[in-house]
Write an enzyme that holds these catalytic residues in place. Structure first.
Site: not given
Length: 224
Positions: A53-55
């Site tokens: 997902g979003c880093f």
């Protein structure tokens, strides 16, 4: 063994924000294409790469884990050279947002990193993590050798046998090929941007949950 799952989706809390909506100041820190931002002395360290997902969230989890010396946000699993955040976040590449984790194997094992990876995102949602939708947010565990591949596959099999999830795990298990560092303003984003709407509504509740559930595995500065 690290306990499995704390991840809880908060659909109504963050319905109007996503990882793609934040981080608009692209040139703020003067990032140059091809410039290496990873200055970690990797002597004696091992490297692992995960996409979950979003880093911004993934980086924050691993940064808190004892034995992890450095975490770099970037892009992996794709083919085109020099991907940018504008391209990746728009879904115009075959890359996933990922993190490169430099760790001391004497302090934390690859197995423990894999457990933390699965415990800090939902591996049953295809091309999605919460409000972040698209193949750039797919779940990928990268391996560098047959031993790491077996560790990942065995852990997935264990999760499935235990019935931890109601749905099938859709995490890709792929050989590591290339990691491209993200622009400088993405590095350590959670700490440097505490008032970002995504950090406040999405990342912060999940990171705090991680700290509460894994306090025995945290670096001293993150133990409350």
């Amino acid at each position: 063994m690290i306990q499995y799952i704390f991840y809880l989706i908060l659909p109504f809390l963050f319905i109007f924000t996503s990882c793609t909506d934040g981080g608009t100041e692209i040139s703020k820190f003067g990032y140059q294409e091809g410039q290496s931002l990873d200055t970690t002395d990797t002597k004696g360290l091992e490297t692992a790469t995960f996409a979950g997902g979003c880093f911004w969230c993934t980086e924050a989890y691993f940064e808190r884990l004892a034995g992890v010396k450095s975490v770099v946000s970037g892009y992996s699993g794709g083919t085109s050279p020099n991907p940018t955040y504008a391209e990746v976040s728009a879904g115009n590449t075959d890359y996933a947002e990922a993190v490169q984790v430099h760790y001391d194997p004497k302090e934390v094992s690859f197995e423990e990193l894999v457990e933390v990876f699965f415990a800090t995102h939902d591996p049953t949602t295809l091309n999605r993590q919460g409000p972040d939708v698209g193949s750039q947010y797919r779940s990928v565990a990268f391996y560098r050798n047959p031993e790491e591949k077996k560790i990942i596959e065995d852990y997935i099999a264990e999760l499935e046998r235990s019935g931890t999830y109601k749905s099938d795990i859709v995490t890709y298990v792929e050989p590591f090929k290339k990691f491209w560092e993200a622009e400088e303003y993405h590095q350590d984003y959670y700490r440097r941007n505490p008032d970002d709407p995504y950090v406040v509504s999405v990342a912060k509740p999940k990171v705090e949950k991680f700290e509460a559930n894994y306090h025995t595995k945290l670096k001293p500065q993150f133990i409350n």
